[in-house]
Design an enzyme around this catalytic site. Structure first.
Site: not given
Length: 536
Positions: A20, A24-25, A28, A136
């Site tokens: 998807l 940065g983390m 998905v 955020d």
């Protein structure tokens, strides 16, 4: 987007169907539950997974984020923060992000922006009630669903903020939507999310930033030092947005005040058919549902019998054992939490899955373990505060420590001040004290001196116990397992010499703490001895 050669095919039983998006983390992916409900599975990237401090905070944030409940939030459905690569899953939301909608269709009409303000403020209230701060909040973390806005990604920035990546100078968050106190390193609380909500609403109403454009450093300088330029903001929205963008956190409205004020600007509420959205966006919503070719085939139910079978009498012999079932479960996790919630939209072209910039959902931090109504320790005399169960070890009880304790520090003194909401965590190098209220809410030991009455509590009361005697790792561990404290301990019941054993949620760190000073000022001074579990 189709899976590439470096994408996993399954995550903890979830069969991945498409990618998807990513950031940065981590990345998905689209998957489905056994009931064919779409979910978004986020896999944390390796650099963060290798950081012990990130894992510690991520684990806690998963725990508290699963408690966030709200119509306009997308809570966590399933997760494993202890996996080789931590992951979490949420249900999929069919719809664009606010950022995408504005980029493609331009500024939104004031009634739609008012709906976004009201719904997102209600979502933030739910997040804050769980002890979280989003940190955020931005247009990319607001999904526009048929039945209203959905706030996602609350909190992964909180875990990343403590990782070695950020300690080495990387910036967590989105500069254009940061509050002044977030930029200057001040205390970050719920008011920081309100500031970001004001910037997000202004962007939705005008298509640009209230602090202009430019590089990150220039934007952050203006956010801290100049007033917002609200030119172009619709007159009915300007007073509320302006209040959200006050420099001092105490001057900003609460989420409840925003919901009330924004609700007065619209008639009715979001409906299930997307009528709260402008027609240009509402007509695109069907395109965000995953195409049928990505869905698993439906299971075929067994045919119902037309009549019950005739009784054939008792069995004449034993039934042959057919052996264990073979083959994996067809789809989805084998034991997922049933916490369904909206999550994450991508517009799917007719043939292939195309990325529409899905924002990544993750979890936030700051859990509050409130004292339970059945608090056995409120007065604590019966529970043994300062006189609890003996720490005499039972050699018949094996533990994860296996008797082989590695002492890491001994008799290290630390103090919790008498103001604010201080806390202490017990890591490999000894106690770490914080006076940041949001930080202390994930500390192993928490002190609330300004409550009436003041009290201490533990991050997880099932992992702490009152004890007597001198430091002994194995005995400490067994006391926690056999006599966990329930609830909090009032300030008045704490005596010099009161001792506790504290086991952190991963059961990798164990601490013995003893109260050594309790002056009239209200501060508390302790000494701590700590051990680490041996490698398994």
């Amino acid at each position: 987007m189709p899976l590439s050669t470096d994408d996993p095919r399954t995550v903890a039983g979830y069969a991945l169907r498409a990618r998807l998006g990513g950031g940065g983390m981590g990345r998905v992916y689209l998957s489905f539950t056994p009931g064919r409900r779409a979910v978004a599975v986020k896999v944390v990237r390796g650099e963060l997974a290798d950081d012990p401090e990130f894992r510690r905070r991520f684990r806690r944030e998963v725990d508290v984020a699963q408690r966030v409940q709200g119509f306009y939030t997308a809570p966590v459905l399933d997760a494993d923060p202890d996996a080789p690569q931590p992951w979490l899953a949420t249900a999929y939301v069919a719809g664009p992000t606010l950022q995408e909608a504005v980029a493609e269709h331009g500024p939104l009409p004031p009634p739609t922006v008012a709906h976004i303000l009201a719904g997102c403020a209600e979502a933030l209230a739910s997040v804050h009630a769980a002890g979280l701060v989003h940190r955020d909040f931005k247009p990319g973390n607001v999904l526009l669903a048929d039945d209203g806005p959905k706030v996602i990604d609350f909190g992964i920035a909180r875990a990343a903020d403590a990782s070695t990546l950020t300690r080495s100078g990387a910036v967590v968050g989105t500069p254009a939507f940061m509050a002044p106190e977030q930029i200057t390193g001040g205390t970050i609380g719920p008011a920081a999310d309100v500031f970001a909500l004001g910037l997000t609403a202004f962007h939705a109403a005008t298509g640009h930033s209230a602090f202009g454009e430019g590089n990150a450093q220039a934007l952050m300088y203006r956010i801290v030092n100049t007033e917002p330029d609200l030119d172009g903001c619709p007159a009915e929205l300007r007073p509320l947005i302006g209040r959200c963008l006050v420099k001092e956190p105490a001057g900003r409205p609460s989420p409840a005040e925003i919901t009330e004020a924004a609700g007065a600007l619209v008639t009715g509420g979001p409906s299930d058919d997307g009528r709260w959205l402008p027609p240009a966006i509402a007509t695109t919503m069907a395109g965000y549902h995953p195409p049928d070719e990505l869905r698993p085939p439906p299971t075929t139910p067994a045919p119902a019998p037309t009549a019950p079978p005739a009784y054939a009498g008792p069995p004449t012999g034993p039934t042959a054992y057919a052996g264990p079932p073979t083959g994996p479960a067809p789809y989805g996790p084998t034991a997922a939490f049933d916490r369904s919630s909206p999550r994450g939209g991508v517009r799917w072209p007719p043939v292939a899955a195309a990325v529409a910039g899905v924002a990544v959902l993750a979890v936030a931090a700051f859990v509050v373990h409130s004292a339970t109504s059945g608090d056995k320790s409120g007065g604590s005399a019966d529970e043994g505060v300062g006189g609890g169960p003996s720490t005499t070890a039972s050699s018949a009880s094996p533990t994860k420590f296996g008797g082989g304790f590695t002492q890491e520090y001994s008799d290290v003194s630390f103090s919790l001040p008498s103001s604010g909401t201080p806390g202490a965590s017990f890591g490999t190098h000894g106690p770490e004290v914080t006076t940041d209220g949001s930080e202390s809410l994930v500390s192993d030991l928490q002190y609330l001196p300004e409550a009436d009455p003041g009290f201490i509590r533990f991050y997880d009361s099932d992992q702490a116990a009152p004890v007597d005697g001198e430091p002994d790792g194995k005995a400490c561990y067994e006391a926690v397992k056999r006599h966990p404290i329930s609830g909090h301990v009032n300030y008045g019941d704490l005596k010099v010499g009161t001792r506790f054993c504290v086991l952190n949620p991963t059961e990798a760190q164990l601490a013995y703490i003893c109260l050594t000073e309790k002056p009239s000022s209200g501060a508390l001074t302790w000494k701590a001895t700590g051990w680490q579990a041996p490698d398994e």
